[in-house]
Design a protein around this motif. Structure first.
Motif, mmCIF file in Angstrom:
data_model
loop_
_atom_site.group_PDB
_atom_site.id
_atom_site.type_symbol
_atom_site.label_atom_id
_atom_site.label_comp_id
_atom_site.label_asym_id
_atom_site.label_seq_id
_atom_site.Cartn_x
_atom_site.Cartn_y
_atom_site.Cartn_z
ATOM 1 N N LEU A 199 -1.973 8.309 5.108
ATOM 2 C CA LEU A 199 -2.204 7.385 6.505
ATOM 3 C C LEU A 199 -0.718 7.409 6.967
ATOM 4 O O LEU A 199 0.316 7.704 6.471
ATOM 5 C CB LEU A 199 -2.849 6.021 6.000
ATOM 6 C CG LEU A 199 -3.940 6.058 5.254
ATOM 7 C CD1 LEU A 199 -4.177 4.628 4.671
ATOM 8 C CD2 LEU A 199 -5.210 6.532 6.125
ATOM 9 N N VAL B 216 -0.053 -0.092 -4.345
ATOM 10 C CA VAL B 216 -1.426 0.283 -4.533
ATOM 11 C C VAL B 216 -1.953 1.222 -3.363
ATOM 12 O O VAL B 216 -1.608 1.150 -2.404
ATOM 13 C CB VAL B 216 -2.424 -0.886 -4.298
ATOM 14 C CG1 VAL B 216 -3.936 -0.671 -4.464
ATOM 15 C CG2 VAL B 216 -1.943 -2.011 -5.418
ATOM 16 N N SER B 217 -2.702 2.408 -3.789
ATOM 17 C CA SER B 217 -3.146 3.555 -3.387
ATOM 18 C C SER B 217 -4.759 3.336 -2.923
ATOM 19 O O SER B 217 -5.419 3.062 -3.835
ATOM 20 C CB SER B 217 -2.796 4.947 -3.627
ATOM 21 O OG SER B 217 -3.596 5.791 -2.958
ATOM 22 N N LEU B 218 -5.127 3.691 -1.802
ATOM 23 C CA LEU B 218 -6.710 3.715 -1.543
ATOM 24 C C LEU B 218 -7.136 5.025 -1.788
ATOM 25 O O LEU B 218 -8.248 5.131 -2.130
ATOM 26 C CB LEU B 218 -6.845 3.492 0.056
ATOM 27 C CG LEU B 218 -6.693 2.055 0.465
ATOM 28 C CD1 LEU B 218 -7.407 2.006 1.831
ATOM 29 C CD2 LEU B 218 -7.183 0.983 -0.456
ATOM 30 N N GLY B 219 -6.187 5.925 -1.938
ATOM 31 C CA GLY B 219 -6.739 7.570 -2.169
ATOM 32 C C GLY B 219 -5.717 8.495 -2.050
ATOM 33 O O GLY B 219 -4.622 8.143 -1.591
ATOM 34 N N TYR C 122 -4.664 10.550 0.293
ATOM 35 C CA TYR C 122 -4.635 11.229 1.374
ATOM 36 C C TYR C 122 -3.589 10.399 1.999
ATOM 37 O O TYR C 122 -3.129 9.322 1.564
ATOM 38 C CB TYR C 122 -5.888 10.934 2.180
ATOM 39 C CG TYR C 122 -6.608 9.559 2.004
ATOM 40 C CD1 TYR C 122 -7.612 9.517 1.018
ATOM 41 C CD2 TYR C 122 -6.002 8.553 2.721
ATOM 42 C CE1 TYR C 122 -8.134 8.334 0.859
ATOM 43 C CE2 TYR C 122 -6.621 7.469 2.645
ATOM 44 C CZ TYR C 122 -7.745 7.237 1.689
ATOM 45 O OH TYR C 122 -7.876 6.014 1.399
ATOM 46 N N PRO D 100 0.961 -1.137 0.080
ATOM 47 C CA PRO D 100 -0.046 -0.088 -0.103
ATOM 48 C C PRO D 100 0.878 1.273 -0.043
ATOM 49 O O PRO D 100 1.897 1.465 0.726
ATOM 50 C CB PRO D 100 -0.925 -0.241 1.501
ATOM 51 C CG PRO D 100 -0.483 -1.303 1.931
ATOM 52 C CD PRO D 100 0.736 -1.989 1.106
ATOM 53 N N SER D 101 0.554 2.247 -1.019
ATOM 54 C CA SER D 101 1.332 3.532 -0.789
ATOM 55 C C SER D 101 0.637 4.573 -1.820
ATOM 56 O O SER D 101 -0.022 4.237 -2.552
ATOM 57 C CB SER D 101 2.605 3.121 -1.648
ATOM 58 O OG SER D 101 3.131 4.421 -2.048
ATOM 59 N N ALA E 148 -4.842 0.391 5.168
ATOM 60 C CA ALA E 148 -5.320 0.252 3.677
ATOM 61 C C ALA E 148 -5.255 -1.288 3.375
ATOM 62 O O ALA E 148 -6.136 -1.896 2.712
ATOM 63 C CB ALA E 148 -4.017 0.800 2.710
HETATM 64 N N1 LIG Z 1 -2.595 6.839 1.376
HETATM 65 C C1 LIG Z 1 -1.687 5.873 2.161
HETATM 66 N N2 LIG Z 1 -1.030 6.685 2.956
HETATM 67 C C2 LIG Z 1 -0.130 5.830 3.537
HETATM 68 C C3 LIG Z 1 0.109 4.477 3.290
HETATM 69 C C4 LIG Z 1 -0.698 3.867 2.305
HETATM 70 C C5 LIG Z 1 -1.563 4.735 1.735
HETATM 71 N N3 LIG Z 1 -2.614 3.958 0.928
HETATM 72 O O1 LIG Z 1 -3.493 4.667 0.399
HETATM 73 O O2 LIG Z 1 -2.743 2.900 0.692
#
Ligand SMILES: Nc1ncccc1[N+](=O)[O-]
Length: 249
Positions: free
Chosen positions: A160, A153-156, A158, A105-106, A166
């Protein structure tokens, strides 16, 4: 499907034992193993991160523990399984293994979508690597790519503090699409994003509640009119809230 999760917060994933995914694990549909990245360190402080080369704020996750964790997981997956019974025909042969997919996740990743969840629900083995927002040494992604298919893969858009939240979201979105996890597969069809549009509004008894009534079209039993009304609601809601999802005119 087998899911391995590498994290410095293994306790985050205790919740996976409840709800549908817990039942899916009991039924053997889903196998989930959580690995503490610190178990792959060898110093007294179980160090997993260090200062970034080139300076800058925050810390970067060291490559060595990640390399050892990924090797342990991928080597175990590659080890020969207990001898499967001689299959009599081609049809009995297990489907070709799609090979492990390693997902980090990134916020710098491709955006996670329902289509990606559906694609990943067919995978045999997914390894999730939870990094801290400051990031994981880039060489970890390169090394992982030498052993498996790797996706950021990013959730959005913003920020975290880490990948754990995620990964929980992705595991839920993917897991519920695996055949047998959701009792009634029908319930997966009429959902937001399944047909590319947002879902129509839903109502249940009572027909009148605090002066709010259920749209009469839904209570008069005309299935054609109901389907038309629902489609119109989907289009109106999508046009109002998510015009980006509308099919090209
Ligand atoms: N948005 C994110 N921020 C930090 C780590 C992971 C994230 N993401 O969306 O998978």
């Amino acid at each position: 499907m087998r899911i391995d999760i590498v994290t410095i917060f293994p306790e985050y994933f205790g919740v996976l034992d409840v709800s549908l995914l817990g039942r899916a694990r009991e039924d053997g549909i889903l196998e989930v193993a959580v690995h503490d990245l610190r178990d792959f360190t060898h110093d007294r402080h179980r160090t997993v991160d260090d200062k970034p080369y080139g300076g800058g704020a925050g810390m970067v996750m060291k490559p060595e523990p990640w390399g050892e964790a990924l090797d342990a997981i991928l080597d175990a997956a590659a080890a020969p399984k207990s001898a499967a019974p001689e299959s009599t025909t081609e049809a009995d042969a297990p489907a070709a293994d799609t090979g492990p997919i390693v997902i980090f996740p990134s916020p710098a990743g491709e955006v996670f979508t329902q289509a990606m969840a559906r694609e990943l629900s067919h995978a045999d083995h997914i390894v999730f690597g939870c990094g801290r927002y400051e990031g994981i040494d880039q060489r970890v992604f390169e090394y992982a790519g030498s052993r498996a298919s790797v996706r950021l893969v990013s959730l959005g858009d913003y920020v975290l503090n880490g990948g754990e939240v995620a990964v929980m979201a992705m595991i839920e979105a993917i897991g519920r699409l695996i055949p047998g996890v959701i009792g009634n597969p029908e319930s997966l069809v009429e959902e937001s994003h399944e047909d590319g549009l947002l879902e129509y509004p839903s109502y249940t008894k009572p027909a009148l509640w605090r002066d709010y009534e259920v749209p009469p079209v839904l209570t008069n039993g005309n299935h054609g009119a109901i389907a038309t009304w629902r489609r119109a609601q989907q289009l109106e809601r999508t046009r109002r809230v998510r015009p980006d999802l509308l099919p090209p005119a």
